[in-house]
Design an enzyme around this catalytic site. Structure first.
Site, PDB file in Angstrom:
ATOM      1  N   PHE A 193       0.848  -1.181   0.000  1.00 17.29           N
ATOM      2  CA  PHE A 193       0.000   0.000   0.000  1.00 17.29           C
ATOM      3  C   PHE A 193       0.887   1.236   0.000  1.00 17.29           C
ATOM      4  CE2 PHE A 193      -4.669  -0.173   0.907  1.00 17.29           C
ATOM      5  CZ  PHE A 193      -4.852  -1.454   0.416  1.00 17.29           C
ATOM      6  N   CYS A 216      -5.462  15.498  -0.304  1.00 14.84           N
ATOM      7  CA  CYS A 216      -6.762  15.149  -0.873  1.00 14.84           C
ATOM      8  C   CYS A 216      -7.432  16.421  -1.369  1.00 14.84           C
ATOM      9  CB  CYS A 216      -7.634  14.462   0.180  1.00 14.84           C
ATOM     10  SG  CYS A 216      -9.223  13.867  -0.459  1.00 14.84           S
ATOM     11  N   CYS A 249     -16.005  15.695   1.804  1.00 14.10           N
ATOM     12  CA  CYS A 249     -16.010  14.362   2.413  1.00 14.10           C
ATOM     13  C   CYS A 249     -15.762  14.545   3.905  1.00 14.10           C
ATOM     14  CB  CYS A 249     -14.936  13.480   1.789  1.00 14.10           C
ATOM     15  SG  CYS A 249     -14.820  11.839   2.541  1.00 14.10           S
ATOM     16  N   ASP A 297     -11.616   8.511   7.784  1.00 10.56           N
ATOM     17  CA  ASP A 297     -10.943   8.141   9.023  1.00 10.56           C
ATOM     18  C   ASP A 297      -9.455   7.871   8.802  1.00 10.56           C
ATOM     19  OD1 ASP A 297     -11.077   5.794   7.604  1.00 10.56           O
ATOM     20  OD2 ASP A 297     -12.054   4.619   9.166  1.00 10.56           O
ATOM     21  N   THR A 298      -8.908   8.416   7.716  1.00 10.40           N
ATOM     22  CA  THR A 298      -7.530   8.138   7.335  1.00 10.40           C
ATOM     23  C   THR A 298      -6.644   9.364   7.532  1.00 10.40           C
ATOM     24  OG1 THR A 298      -8.299   6.566   5.660  1.00 10.40           O
ATOM     25  CG2 THR A 298      -6.054   7.387   5.436  1.00 10.40           C
ATOM     26  N   GLU A 325      -7.094   3.376  -5.656  1.00 11.13           N
ATOM     27  CA  GLU A 325      -8.356   3.594  -4.961  1.00 11.13           C
ATOM     28  C   GLU A 325      -8.574   5.099  -4.910  1.00 11.13           C
ATOM     29  OE1 GLU A 325      -8.320   1.609  -1.197  1.00 11.13           O
ATOM     30  OE2 GLU A 325      -8.314  -0.382  -2.116  1.00 11.13           O
ATOM     31  N   HIS A 348      -9.755  -5.748   7.026  1.00 14.66           N
ATOM     32  CA  HIS A 348      -8.506  -5.461   7.707  1.00 14.66           C
ATOM     33  C   HIS A 348      -8.752  -4.870   9.098  1.00 14.66           C
ATOM     34  CE1 HIS A 348      -9.753  -1.961   5.432  1.00 14.66           C
ATOM     35  NE2 HIS A 348      -9.006  -1.182   6.172  1.00 14.66           N
TER      36      HIS A 348
END
Length: 221
Positions: free
Chosen positions: A24, A30, A45, A49-50, A119, A215
């Site tokens: 990853f 963003c 958005c 939670d990242t 993604e 995960h």
């Protein structure tokens, strides 16, 4: 220059590729939220939670060109390329990876024997050459990437019905509950939970597959 929050070897935790060994690579930044809590309520958005701010995560950093980042990713794959019995796989994510992922980096990963996945929130068009495109629409942000391998919708989102996307050119349509924290210990969802709402929608609309963030359930990165 590429800014990477973190990069690590793990298992893909969600979507059609769930369970696949992957590197990853999480880009910083963003276009739908700054990543700062003080900006969340004004963001397009609001439920992310990242942590995608900065370059201080595991395996993160700034890379001057595509070759240097590609070499870094190869080092994170724990087997000699071609020796593990499967094709090495890298997932570019974020934040929003298409702010940085470009043809040069895609080519560099292919030259090193990797399949390339992304993604994305779908607000930017994907460059050519990506092997697996996952689009996850967010809020009222318009889609620029309207085709790919999977469309993965976090559900429910206010004013964002799954039917809005069912006519687009994707191979798979996945619905993922916004939150599973309301599921009790005996794992029977309550009627008001996002889990139950997602289950019921998929049962009533079989185009959509039920998807979980395995995960998080398994406790892996």
């Amino acid at each position: 220059m590429y800014s990477v929050k973190e990069a690590f070897y793990t298992l893909q935790g969600e979507g059609i590729q769930a369970g696949r060994a992957s590197v990853f690579c999480r880009f910083s930044g963003c276009n739908l939220w700054s990543g700062r809590e003080q900006d969340r309520e004004r963001a397009q958005c609001r439920f992310c939670d990242t942590d995608f701010v900065g370059t201080d995560g595991q395996g993160g950093g700034r890379f001057s060109d595509a070759a240097s980042l590609a070499d870094h990713i190869v080092e994170l794959w724990p087997f000699p390329v071609g020796a593990s019995g499967s094709v090495p796989y890298v997932v570019f994510t974020g934040g929003e990876p298409l702010l940085q992922l470009d043809a040069a980096l895609i080519d560099a990963m292919h030259q090193r024997g990797f399949e390339v996945a992304v993604e994305t929130n779908g607000t930017l068009p994907a460059p050519p050459g990506i092997d697996w495109i996952c689009v996850s629409p967010k809020g009222d942000a318009p889609l620029a990437q309207t085709y790919g391998n999977e469309l993965k919708l976090v559900y429910p989102q206010r004013d964002l019905a799954p039917a809005r996307f069912s006519g687009l050119e994707f191979d798979h349509f996945l619905l993922q509950p916004m939150d599973i924290s309301h599921v009790p210990e005996h794992h029977i969802p309550t009627t008001e939970s996002p889990m139950q709402a997602t289950l019921e929608y998929c049962l009533s609309n079989p185009l959509w597959r039920f998807s979980l963030q395995t995960h998080k359930i398994a406790g892996i990165a």
